[in-house]
Design a protein around this motif. Structure first.
Motif, PDB file in Angstrom:
ATOM      1  N   LYS A  44       0.808  -1.219   0.000  1.00  0.00           N
ATOM      2  CA  LYS A  44       0.000   0.000   0.000  1.00  0.00           C
ATOM      3  C   LYS A  44       0.839   1.266   0.000  1.00  0.00           C
ATOM      4  CE  LYS A  44      -4.117  -1.853   0.151  1.00  0.00           C
ATOM      5  NZ  LYS A  44      -5.097  -1.655  -0.957  1.00  0.00           N
ATOM      6  N   ARG A  45       2.105   1.168   0.373  1.00  0.00           N
ATOM      7  CA  ARG A  45       2.923   2.373   0.504  1.00  0.00           C
ATOM      8  C   ARG A  45       4.096   2.365  -0.484  1.00  0.00           C
ATOM      9  NH1 ARG A  45       1.710   6.862   2.986  1.00  0.00           N
ATOM     10  NH2 ARG A  45       3.669   7.040   4.137  1.00  0.00           N
ATOM     11  N   ALA A  46       5.062   1.481  -0.296  1.00  0.00           N
ATOM     12  CA  ALA A  46       6.289   1.535  -1.099  1.00  0.00           C
ATOM     13  C   ALA A  46       6.028   1.340  -2.580  1.00  0.00           C
ATOM     14  CB  ALA A  46       7.289   0.499  -0.592  1.00  0.00           C
ATOM     15  N   ARG A  47       5.159   0.393  -2.933  1.00  0.00           N
ATOM     16  CA  ARG A  47       4.912   0.110  -4.353  1.00  0.00           C
ATOM     17  C   ARG A  47       3.970   1.123  -4.997  1.00  0.00           C
ATOM     18  NH1 ARG A  47       3.695  -6.103  -3.138  1.00  0.00           N
ATOM     19  NH2 ARG A  47       5.579  -6.466  -1.894  1.00  0.00           N
ATOM     20  N   ARG A  48       3.472   2.067  -4.212  1.00  0.00           N
ATOM     21  CA  ARG A  48       2.632   3.138  -4.744  1.00  0.00           C
ATOM     22  C   ARG A  48       3.274   4.507  -4.536  1.00  0.00           C
ATOM     23  NH1 ARG A  48      -2.702   1.736  -5.906  1.00  0.00           N
ATOM     24  NH2 ARG A  48      -3.271  -0.391  -5.343  1.00  0.00           N
ATOM     25  N   ASN A  49       4.539   4.520  -4.192  1.00  0.00           N
ATOM     26  CA  ASN A  49       5.239   5.766  -3.920  1.00  0.00           C
ATOM     27  C   ASN A  49       6.224   6.072  -5.045  1.00  0.00           C
ATOM     28  OD1 ASN A  49       5.897   8.000  -2.071  1.00  0.00           O
ATOM     29  ND2 ASN A  49       7.894   7.000  -1.949  1.00  0.00           N
ATOM     30  N   PRO A  50       6.059   7.185  -5.765  1.00  0.00           N
ATOM     31  CA  PRO A  50       6.933   7.453  -6.914  1.00  0.00           C
ATOM     32  C   PRO A  50       8.414   7.441  -6.587  1.00  0.00           C
ATOM     33  CG  PRO A  50       5.057   8.944  -6.953  1.00  0.00           C
ATOM     34  CD  PRO A  50       4.984   8.205  -5.645  1.00  0.00           C
ATOM     35  N   GLU A  51       8.790   7.949  -5.412  1.00  0.00           N
ATOM     36  CA  GLU A  51      10.221   8.070  -5.123  1.00  0.00           C
ATOM     37  C   GLU A  51      10.883   6.714  -4.946  1.00  0.00           C
ATOM     38  OE1 GLU A  51      13.140  11.241  -4.886  1.00  0.00           O
ATOM     39  OE2 GLU A  51      11.139  10.937  -5.706  1.00  0.00           O
ATOM     40  N   ASN A  52      10.146   5.696  -4.509  1.00  0.00           N
ATOM     41  CA  ASN A  52      10.734   4.356  -4.452  1.00  0.00           C
ATOM     42  C   ASN A  52      11.162   3.899  -5.842  1.00  0.00           C
ATOM     43  OD1 ASN A  52       9.260   4.469  -1.792  1.00  0.00           O
ATOM     44  ND2 ASN A  52      10.075   2.395  -1.669  1.00  0.00           N
ATOM     45  N   TYR A  53      10.356   4.204  -6.848  1.00  0.00           N
ATOM     46  CA  TYR A  53      10.694   3.834  -8.226  1.00  0.00           C
ATOM     47  C   TYR A  53      11.854   4.678  -8.742  1.00  0.00           C
ATOM     48  CZ  TYR A  53       6.426   1.066  -8.329  1.00  0.00           C
ATOM     49  OH  TYR A  53       5.469   0.118  -8.069  1.00  0.00           O
ATOM     50  N   VAL A  54      11.885   5.951  -8.373  1.00  0.00           N
ATOM     51  CA  VAL A  54      12.987   6.815  -8.798  1.00  0.00           C
ATOM     52  C   VAL A  54      14.306   6.297  -8.246  1.00  0.00           C
ATOM     53  CG1 VAL A  54      13.979   9.122  -8.538  1.00  0.00           C
ATOM     54  CG2 VAL A  54      11.551   8.872  -9.081  1.00  0.00           C
ATOM     55  N   PHE A  55      14.327   5.932  -6.968  1.00  0.00           N
ATOM     56  CA  PHE A  55      15.555   5.405  -6.382  1.00  0.00           C
ATOM     57  C   PHE A  55      15.944   4.067  -7.019  1.00  0.00           C
ATOM     58  CE2 PHE A  55      14.713   8.089  -2.449  1.00  0.00           C
ATOM     59  CZ  PHE A  55      15.826   8.894  -2.640  1.00  0.00           C
ATOM     60  N   PHE A  56      14.945   3.219  -7.280  1.00  0.00           N
ATOM     61  CA  PHE A  56      15.244   1.937  -7.914  1.00  0.00           C
ATOM     62  C   PHE A  56      15.830   2.141  -9.305  1.00  0.00           C
ATOM     63  CE2 PHE A  56      13.892  -1.555 -10.740  1.00  0.00           C
ATOM     64  CZ  PHE A  56      14.555  -2.623 -10.137  1.00  0.00           C
ATOM     65  N   VAL A  57      15.255   3.044 -10.088  1.00  0.00           N
ATOM     66  CA  VAL A  57      15.755   3.311 -11.436  1.00  0.00           C
ATOM     67  C   VAL A  57      17.191   3.815 -11.375  1.00  0.00           C
ATOM     68  CG1 VAL A  57      15.508   4.834 -13.437  1.00  0.00           C
ATOM     69  CG2 VAL A  57      13.503   3.694 -12.486  1.00  0.00           C
ATOM     70  N   ALA A  58      17.478   4.755 -10.484  1.00  0.00           N
ATOM     71  CA  ALA A  58      18.846   5.272 -10.355  1.00  0.00           C
ATOM     72  C   ALA A  58      19.803   4.172  -9.907  1.00  0.00           C
ATOM     73  CB  ALA A  58      18.868   6.433  -9.369  1.00  0.00           C
ATOM     74  N   HIS A  59      19.371   3.367  -8.942  1.00  0.00           N
ATOM     75  CA  HIS A  59      20.186   2.252  -8.447  1.00  0.00           C
ATOM     76  C   HIS A  59      20.558   1.305  -9.595  1.00  0.00           C
ATOM     77  CE1 HIS A  59      20.422  -1.280  -5.294  1.00  0.00           C
ATOM     78  NE2 HIS A  59      21.538  -1.144  -5.992  1.00  0.00           N
ATOM     79  N   MET A  60      19.567   0.919 -10.392  1.00  0.00           N
ATOM     80  CA  MET A  60      19.820  -0.019 -11.476  1.00  0.00           C
ATOM     81  C   MET A  60      20.652   0.615 -12.600  1.00  0.00           C
ATOM     82  SD  MET A  60      18.561  -2.954 -10.575  1.00  0.00           S
ATOM     83  CE  MET A  60      19.288  -2.439  -9.000  1.00  0.00           C
ATOM     84  N   PHE A  61      20.444   1.905 -12.861  1.00  0.00           N
ATOM     85  CA  PHE A  61      21.217   2.548 -13.931  1.00  0.00           C
ATOM     86  C   PHE A  61      22.679   2.666 -13.539  1.00  0.00           C
ATOM     87  CE2 PHE A  61      21.587   6.314 -17.031  1.00  0.00           C
ATOM     88  CZ  PHE A  61      21.696   5.455 -18.116  1.00  0.00           C
ATOM     89  N   TYR A  62      22.944   3.014 -12.294  1.00  0.00           N
ATOM     90  CA  TYR A  62      24.335   3.079 -11.856  1.00  0.00           C
ATOM     91  C   TYR A  62      24.962   1.687 -11.763  1.00  0.00           C
ATOM     92  CZ  TYR A  62      24.028   8.061 -10.783  1.00  0.00           C
ATOM     93  OH  TYR A  62      23.906   9.428 -10.880  1.00  0.00           O
ATOM     94  N   LEU A  63      24.133   0.658 -11.586  1.00  0.00           N
ATOM     95  CA  LEU A  63      24.649  -0.708 -11.501  1.00  0.00           C
ATOM     96  C   LEU A  63      24.890  -1.321 -12.874  1.00  0.00           C
ATOM     97  CD1 LEU A  63      25.352  -3.245  -9.860  1.00  0.00           C
ATOM     98  CD2 LEU A  63      22.903  -3.766  -9.747  1.00  0.00           C
ATOM     99  N   PHE A  64      23.976  -1.059 -13.837  1.00  0.00           N
ATOM    100  CA  PHE A  64      24.042  -1.751 -15.120  1.00  0.00           C
ATOM    101  C   PHE A  64      24.275  -0.849 -16.328  1.00  0.00           C
ATOM    102  CE2 PHE A  64      21.317  -4.720 -12.593  1.00  0.00           C
ATOM    103  CZ  PHE A  64      22.174  -5.821 -12.639  1.00  0.00           C
ATOM    104  N   GLY A  65      24.235   0.471 -16.145  1.00  0.00           N
ATOM    105  CA  GLY A  65      24.406   1.368 -17.274  1.00  0.00           C
ATOM    106  C   GLY A  65      25.739   1.165 -17.983  1.00  0.00           C
ATOM    107  N   LYS A  66      25.735   1.382 -19.292  1.00  0.00           N
ATOM    108  CA  LYS A  66      26.927   1.130 -20.097  1.00  0.00           C
ATOM    109  C   LYS A  66      27.518   2.448 -20.607  1.00  0.00           C
ATOM    110  CE  LYS A  66      25.125  -3.316 -21.721  1.00  0.00           C
ATOM    111  NZ  LYS A  66      23.943  -3.296 -20.839  1.00  0.00           N
ATOM    112  N   ASP A  67      28.674   2.340 -21.249  1.00  0.00           N
ATOM    113  CA  ASP A  67      29.310   3.522 -21.824  1.00  0.00           C
ATOM    114  C   ASP A  67      28.364   4.233 -22.782  1.00  0.00           C
ATOM    115  OD1 ASP A  67      31.653   3.110 -20.426  1.00  0.00           O
ATOM    116  OD2 ASP A  67      32.596   1.941 -22.008  1.00  0.00           O
ATOM    117  N   ASP A  68      27.613   3.446 -23.570  1.00  0.00           N
ATOM    118  CA  ASP A  68      26.684   4.040 -24.530  1.00  0.00           C
ATOM    119  C   ASP A  68      25.558   4.801 -23.830  1.00  0.00           C
ATOM    120  OD1 ASP A  68      28.181   2.988 -26.555  1.00  0.00           O
ATOM    121  OD2 ASP A  68      26.837   1.299 -26.949  1.00  0.00           O
ATOM    122  N   ASP A  69      25.325   4.459 -22.557  1.00  0.00           N
ATOM    123  CA  ASP A  69      24.298   5.156 -21.770  1.00  0.00           C
ATOM    124  C   ASP A  69      24.887   6.340 -21.010  1.00  0.00           C
ATOM    125  OD1 ASP A  69      22.564   3.089 -22.515  1.00  0.00           O
ATOM    126  OD2 ASP A  69      23.067   1.904 -20.748  1.00  0.00           O
TER     127      ASP A  69
END
Length: 389
Positions: free
Chosen positions: A338-363
């Motif tokens: 009801k809270r974390a999966r409906r909170n935009p900032e949780n997704y923003v942090f997840f996206v940043a976390h994954m981009f810094y983990l998997f992003g490539k030179d082309d990104d």
């Protein structure tokens, strides 16, 4: 249509609607970008002639980052780091690799992935193919989605003055009597919800003739380090009995000038953020300025729930949403559905976390880092732990 993850054995999925992203999407395909350099205008950040500028750069890197996050979820079984991240941000139990019997966990992972894919479909201006809507965008711009770069387009109106309709004319009832703002059904409720709220008119400086109810309104972006908001402005008309009704609801995304400012410590891009990561760097310190636009897009795409108890399957929190990274992590533990999966900032942090983990030179990511909770109490952070590349 969201991509299905983890297809189960004998299930055959027929994709009757195929969607494809349009390459070279421009910001003005997604929003009516308000012109000028004052009164909410975005000309300092987006050149409507060349389609370039800071906001265009944000759009490009948001699309890269969303693609990286969605691709990472597809590696759930192969990557313990992804499983840990989904547990941290969304409270999805990490029990190792999923089997065909892990239906509940699969559904939770799919739910998160679907939300990210919907936002990517918005930002990439995805269009339909192979169905009755072929060639049409999945999120069409029908003159009802605006982007402002400031809140100063709003003007406060006394609530005992005439309400105006979508043509900026005084609203009258069936007997020809002028209807005041405070007497309009719905407006009275909005004013009663917060005794400090005022009626803010959007029509003097824009083509949107409607009201926004808030205790800050036109001064919102002047309140210190405010970044942005999404609001719905209702345009009125009278029905056949003269009673005021909402003709159309117009979404307005406001990005505040501080979000672009040089004294805003957030990095100007993911690349700059990536170059600033060292062991122990707190993830919020390298969240780029484009994260504000990404955050607001969740409200645009999914709408809102007024509180965590609402049953709206699509709505995201607004009003009681939370931004602090530790609050995001704690809510994922304590109230994920009801809270974390409906909170935009949780997704923003997840996206940043994954981009810094998997992003490539082309990104435009030169180095890869994983992050994890560090410290205790008031010293707790979500810090860079392992440099992968």
């Amino acid at each position: 249509m969201a991509k299905l993850l983890f297809p189960l054995g004998l299930v055959t999925v027929l994709l009757s609607i195929i969607l494809r992203p349009v390459l070279g999407v421009t910001l003005d395909q997604l929003f009516k970008v308000w012109p000028g350099v004052r009164n909410g205008g975005c000309d300092a950040y987006f050149d409507r002639g060349t389609k370039e500028g800071i906001l265009d750069e944000w759009l490009e890197e948001i699309n890269f980052a969303l693609a990286s996050a969605i691709d990472s979820i597809e590696q759930y079984n192969q990557s313990p780091r992804v499983r840990k991240a989904l547990n941290v941000w969304f409270g999805i139990h990490n029990g190792g690799k999923l089997s065909d019997n892990d239906i509940e966990t699969r559904a939770k992972v799919q739910w998160v992935s679907d939300r990210l894919q919907s936002v990517q479909e918005f930002f990439s201006f995805t269009i339909h193919e192979g169905d009755a809507l072929a060639g049409q965008p999945y999120y069409p711009l029908n003159d009802d989605r605006y982007l402002f770069c400031g809140s100063d387009f709003l003007a406060e109106q006394a609530t005992n003055t005439p309400a105006q309709d979508w043509l900026a004319k005084d609203l009258v009832d069936g007997d020809g009597n002028v209807v005041n703002i405070e007497a309009v059904p719905g407006y009275a409720e909005a004013l009663a919800e917060n005794r400090d709220s005022a009626a803010w008119w959007s029509g003097d400086l824009t083509e949107i003739n409607g009201y926004y109810f808030s205790n800050t309104g036109g001064f919102y972006c002047d309140m210190g380090r405010t970044l942005g908001l999404t609001a719905v402005i209702g345009e009125l008309e009278a029905d056949i009995t003269g009673n005021p009704t909402v003709r159309k609801r117009v979404e307005s995304v406001v990005i505040c000038p501080y979000c672009f400012a040089a004294n805003n410590p957030s990095p100007n891009s993911f690349r700059i953020g990536s170059n600033g990561i060292a062991s122990g760097t707190n993830l919020p310190d390298v969240l780029p300025k484009s994260a504000t636009l990404l955050h607001e897009a969740f409200h645009v795409v999914f709408g809102v729930v007024l509180n965590a108890g609402d049953d709206n399957d699509r709505g995201f929190l607004q009003g009681d949403e939370f931004y602090d990274i530790i609050d995001c992590i704690n809510e994922a533990k304590n109230n994920p559905e009801k809270r974390a999966r409906r909170n935009p900032e949780n997704y923003v942090f997840f996206v940043a976390h994954m981009f810094y983990l998997f992003g490539k030179d082309d990104d435009n990511i030169d180095h890869n880092w994983d992050f994890a909770p560090m410290g205790r109490g008031s010293n707790k952070i979500f810090g860079a732990k392992d440099q992968i590349r």
